[in-house]
Design an enzyme around this catalytic site. Structure first.
Site, PDB file in Angstrom:
ATOM      1  N   GLY B  17      12.883 -44.798 -58.225  1.00 50.22           N
ATOM      2  CA  GLY B  17      12.728 -44.436 -56.813  1.00 50.22           C
ATOM      3  C   GLY B  17      11.649 -43.380 -56.721  1.00 50.22           C
ATOM      4  CE  LYS B  42      10.393 -55.088 -55.146  1.00 48.99           C
ATOM      5  NZ  LYS B  42      10.582 -53.721 -54.681  1.00 48.99           N
ATOM      6  CD  GLU B  97      22.650 -31.701 -58.611  1.00 53.88           C
ATOM      7  OE1 GLU B  97      21.418 -31.693 -58.649  1.00 53.88           O
ATOM      8  OE2 GLU B  97      23.333 -30.803 -58.108  1.00 53.88           O
ATOM      9  CD  GLU B 209      26.119 -23.336 -65.887  1.00 55.71           C
ATOM     10  OE1 GLU B 209      27.092 -24.053 -65.562  1.00 55.71           O
ATOM     11  OE2 GLU B 209      24.960 -23.555 -65.521  1.00 55.71           O
ATOM     12  CG  HIS B 247      25.819 -26.444 -62.886  1.00 55.33           C
ATOM     13  ND1 HIS B 247      25.277 -25.740 -63.933  1.00 55.33           N
ATOM     14  CD2 HIS B 247      24.783 -26.946 -62.201  1.00 55.33           C
ATOM     15  CE1 HIS B 247      23.965 -25.827 -63.882  1.00 55.33           C
ATOM     16  NE2 HIS B 247      23.634 -26.553 -62.828  1.00 55.33           N
TER      17      HIS B 247
END
Lengths: 399, 295
Positions: B17, B42, B97, B209, B247
Site C-alpha cells: 500500500g 496484481k 501495528e 519497557e 504499546h
C-alpha cells in the site's frame, strides 16, 4: 476498552452462565419500580462505574462515608433514598480520580444467600503467548492478596485459542476446586461461557469475582469485569456499542479522535514526543531531573501540522501545565516539517508557557534554522542541543 | 557476520500500500535486495520497479526470496505472516501495528509447526544490518557498521540509541526492533543467544519497557549464558500503574513488570543500566570498559 458489570453479565448469560436476576435503572423512580418487579425481596444496589473497589468506595459530598457503591437494601423504604445518593454524587474508589466518577446507571439485583465465593478469570499469559484460565476456591474482594501471598491457591490452565476451553478441561477445573458433585455441571457451564466470550469477543481480561455458590445450591455470577483488545474492536460492533464515553477522560477521547496517543497525568510539564518508547523515556528523564510530567503523548511517526497543533491544544487545556517539552527523533518524520508545525501551532494556539524543543535526526539543521528565524516572534520557544539539556531546561523553567 | 539478515538476503514486501511501497523503496535505496512484492490479483505486473506476485509461494519460487517485510493492514496481517511461513520464508519481519492479540496467538502457534522460521515483531521498526540490509522503517543513515548488537521493544527510542552509539564511534552489528505487543515472534533471549554466537558482535544493548517479565528472564539468561558486555535501559519508570502507554505491552499490573523490578534484575545480573534515555550510548561504552578492566 472496558464495559460495565451489567453488560459483562449480559454477555455471560447469553453464553449459558447463570446470573442473578437484576434490572438496570437510570434514576431512583426506576429503581423503586425494579425493586417491585423483582418481587419486593431484599436487593443490592450496584453503582455502575468502570473502576473497581466500588463496595469500599464512598460518594463524594454525601454525609454518610459508610455508603459505598454496592449497598444491600433489606426493604422498600430504603431503595429510593440510597439510589438518589448514587445518582447525585460521584463515586470515589481507590481506582477512580479523587474527584470521583458520576454514576448514570445502577444495577438493582436480587440479593443472594452466599454459601461460598469462588474466583474465575481469563487473561493472556504473555510468557507462553496463550490465554490462561485462572480459578480459585478463595474468591471475593481479596483475590489480589491471594495471588500475591499464596499463588498455589490459584489454578492455571492454558487455553488453545483454536479449540477454546474443552468440556473435560472445565470439568477438571471444577473438580480441582473441590466442588461437590451436584455443582460440577453448573460450574462447567460458567467456565465454558467465560472462555467463549473471551475468545469470540477478543477480551484482554475477563473476570468473574466472585462466582458464588448460593445456600440454595446454585452457582451464579455475582460480579463480572471484562476488558477488550482495542485492536480487535473493528470486528465487534456489538461491543463498541457498549462503550460508555462518560467513563473516559475527555482529553484522552479528544486525542484519540486526532490519532494521538495521550494519557493524562498529574504533573506540570507537558510532553509531546514521537514514539511510545521515547515518550515514556522522555517522562523518565523529566522525573530524573526533578520535574513531573503532566501527560504521556505519542504523536506517532507520521505526525502532521494539524496533529501537532491539536496536541498543543490538548496539552495547554490542562491548567496545571507550566511548560512543554517537545522531543522528536526525526526518522521517517522529518525535523523541518515538525519545526514548521511548531511555528504554525505557536501562531494559532499561542504559547503562554515555555516550550523547550529538542529535535534530532533527518533534516535537523533546516529545522534549527526555522526555529531561529522565529525567535523574536515566538520567544517562548527555546531550542535545546540534546535531551539532557532539554530536560534540565524545562524542569528549571517550570518551577 | 551479523544476525538474521545480510547483503545476500532476498526480500519481498507483503502489503504494498502507500506506507509499504514508500518503505520498500527506502529499503531498496539503502541497498537491500528487494526482489518483489505481493498484491493478490496484481500478479505479473510491476509497481515502482517491484515485480508483483499473487501469492508468497509464487514469489519464493520465482525470486528465491528468503525474507519478507509485512505491511499488510491489521485484520489480515496474521494471515500474511502464516502465508509467508508456509511458503518457506525464513525471516518474517512484521511492521504492522494493531494486530489483534488472539490473531497473533494463533499465528505464533502456527509458526511453531514450521521449522527454521523466525518472526520479528509485529508492531516493530524492523531489522537492520548496517551497510548490508535494511528491512523496516528505521532511518538508515544514522546507522554505522560495527560491533554493538541492539535489541529493542521500542521504535524511536531505538533510533535514539543508534544515534548516540554512532556519535560515540560505536557501530552496530545488527539492530532488531522486537516489537511492543504482548505476543511477539522473537524475544530478547532468542536474540541474546544469536548475538552471543555472532563473532562480529562485541557488546549488546537491550532496550526494554515496563510490562511483562521478559527483561527479568533475559537478565537471568545473561547472567548464565552471555559472556559479552551488556548494557540496558527500561522505559516507563514513571508510568502510572494500570495504564497502557501506547504499546499494548507497556502496562504494569499488580506489581509485576514494573521498571523497579526490571532494573533490579538487570543490575543483579551485572548489566550496566542507563539512568536516562540520554545515556544509552555511554552505558554501552561503560559496559565495554568494565569488561576490558576485568580481562
Amino acid at each position: 476498552m472496558k464495559i460495565h458489570e451489567y453488560q459483562a453479565k449480559e454477555l455471560l448469560a447469553a453464553c449459558g452462565a447463570t446470573v442473578p436476576k437484576g434490572i438496570v435503572v437510570s434514576n431512583s423512580e426506576e429503581a423503586l419500580k425494579a425493586f417491585d418487579q423483582l418481587g419486593g425481596k431484599p436487593v443490592v444496589l450496584k453503582a455502575q462505574v468502570h473502576a473497581g473497589g466500588r463496595g469500599k468506595g464512598h460518594f463524594k459530598g454525601h454525609s454518610d462515608p459508610q455508603l459505598g457503591g454496592v449497598k444491600f437494601i433489606p426493604n422498600r423504604d430504603k431503595v429510593k433514598s440510597v439510589a438518589d445518593v448514587m445518582f447525585q454524587y460521584p463515586l470515589v474508589t481507590k481506582q477512580t480520580a479523587s474527584e470521583g466518577q458520576p454514576v448514570s446507571k445502577v444495577l438493582v439485583q436480587e440479593a443472594a444467600d452466599i454459601e461460598k465465593e469462588l474466583y474465575v478469570g481469563m487473561v493472556l499469559d504473555r510468557t507462553i503467548g496463550l490465554p490462561v484460565l485462572m480459578a480459585s476456591s478463595e474468591g471475593g474482594v481479596d483475590i489480589e492478596e491471594v495471588a500475591a501471598k499464596s499463588p498455589e491457591k490459584i489454578l492455571k490452565l492454558p487455553i488453545s485459542p483454536e479449540t477454546g476451553l474443552l468440556p473435560f478441561q472445565a470439568r477438571k477445573v471444577a473438580f480441582d476446586l473441590g466442588l461437590s458433585d451436584k455443582h460440577i455441571d453448573q460450574a462447567v457451564k460458567v467456565f465454558m461461557a467465560l472462555s467463549q466470550v473471551f475468545l469470540e469477543k477478543d477480551c484482554s481480561l475477563a473476570e468473574i469475582n466472585p462466582l458464588i455458590i448460593t445456600k440454595q445450591g446454585n452457582i451464579e455470577v455475582l460480579d463480572a469485569k471484562f476488558n477488550f483488545d482495542d485492536n480487535a474492536l473493528f470486528r465487534h460492533p456489538d461491543i463498541v456499542e457498549m462503550r460508555d464515553l462518560s467513563e473516559e477522560n475527555p482529553a484522552e477521547i479528544r486525542a484519540g479522535k486526532a490519532n494521538l496517543n495521550f494519557i493524562q497525568l498529574s504533573g506540570n510539564i507537558g510532553c509531546l514526543v514521537n514514539g511510545a518508547g521515547l515518550a515514556m523515556g522522555t517522562m523518565d528523564i523529566i522525573k530524573y531531573y526533578g520535574g513531573d510530567p503532566a501527560n504521556f503523548l505519542d504523536v506517532g511517526g507520521g505526525v502532521t501540522a494539524e496533529g501537532a497543533i491539536e496536541a498543543f491544544r490538548i496539552i495547554l487545556s490542562d491548567p496545571k501545565v507550566k511548560g512543554i517539552l517537545v522531543n522528536i527523533f526525526g526518522g521517517i518524520a522529518k525535523c523541518d516539517l515538525i519545526a514548521e508545525a511548531l511555528v504554525k501551532a505557536g501562531r494559532e494556539v499561542g504559547f503562554k508557557v515555555p516550550v523547550v524543543v529538542r529535535l534530532e535526526g533527518t533534516n535537523v539543521q533546516k529545522a534549527r534554522e526555522i526555529l531561529k528565524s522565529v525567535q523574536a516572534e515566538l520567544p517562548m520557544i527555546r531550542s535545546a542541543g540534546d535531551l539532557t539539556e532539554a530536560a534540565k531546561l524545562i524542569v528549571s523553567l517550570s518551577k | 557476520m551479523s544476525i538474521l539478515i545480510n547483503k545476500e538476503t532476498r526480500v519481498i514486501c507483503q502489503g504494498l500500500g502507500k506506507a509499504g511501497t514508500f518503505h520498500a523503496i527506502q529499503c531498496r535505496d539503502y541497498g537491500t535486495k528487494m526482489v518483489g512484492g505481493i498484491t493478490p490479483g496484481k500478479g505479473g505486473t510491476v509497481k515502482e520497479g517491484f515485480p508483483l506476485f499473487n501469492t508468497v509461494h509464487e514469489a519464493v519460487q520465482k525470486t528465491g526470496a528468503d525474507a519478507s517485510m509485512i505491511f499488510v493492514p491489521p485484520p489480515a496481517a496474521a494471515d500474511a505472516i502464516m502465508e509467508a511461513a508456509d511458503a518457506g520464508i525464513k525471516v518474517i519481519i512484521a511492521i504492522t501495528e494493531g494486530i489483534p492479540v488472539l490473531d497473533m496467538a494463533k499465528a505464533v502457534r502456527y509458526l511453531k509447526q514450521k521449522s527454521g522460521v523466525t518472526l520479528i515483531g509485529p508492531n516493530c521498526p524492523g531489522v537492520i544490518t548496517p551497510d548490508q540490509c535494511k528491512i523496516g522503517i528505521m532511518p538508515g543513515y544514522i546507522h554505522k557498521a560495527g560491533g554493538v548488537g541492539l535489541i529493542s521493544r521500542s521504535g524511536t527510542l531505538t533510533y535514539e540509541a543508534v544515534f548516540q552509539l554512532s556519535a560515540l564511534g560505536l557501530g552496530q552489528s545488527t539492530c532488531v526492533g522486537i516489537g511492543g505487543d504482548p505476543i511477539i515472534g522473537t524475544n530478547q533471549i532468542d536474540l541474546l543467544a544469536m548475538f552471543e554466537k555472532d563473532p562480529q558482535t562485541e557488546a549488546i544493548l537491550m532496550i526494554g519497557e515496563i510490562g511483562g517479565t521478559a527483561e527479568e528472564r533475559a537478565a537471568e539468561y545473561i547472567r548464565k549464558n552471555v559472556t559479552k558486555p551488556v548494557a540496558a535501559f527500561i522505559a516507563g519508570q514513571t508510568a502510572p500503574e494500570g495504564r497502557r502507554m501506547g504499546h499494548a505491552g507497556a502496562i504494569i499490573s499488580g506489581g509485576s513488570g514494573s521498571a523497579v523490578d526490571k532494573i533490579a534484575a538487570l543490575k543483579a545480573a551485572g548489566i550496566v543500566v542507563a539512568d536516562t534515555p540520554a545515556m544509552l550510548g555511554s552505558a554501552v561504552q561503560k559496559a565495554i570498559e568494565i569488561a576490558k578492566s576485568k580481562k
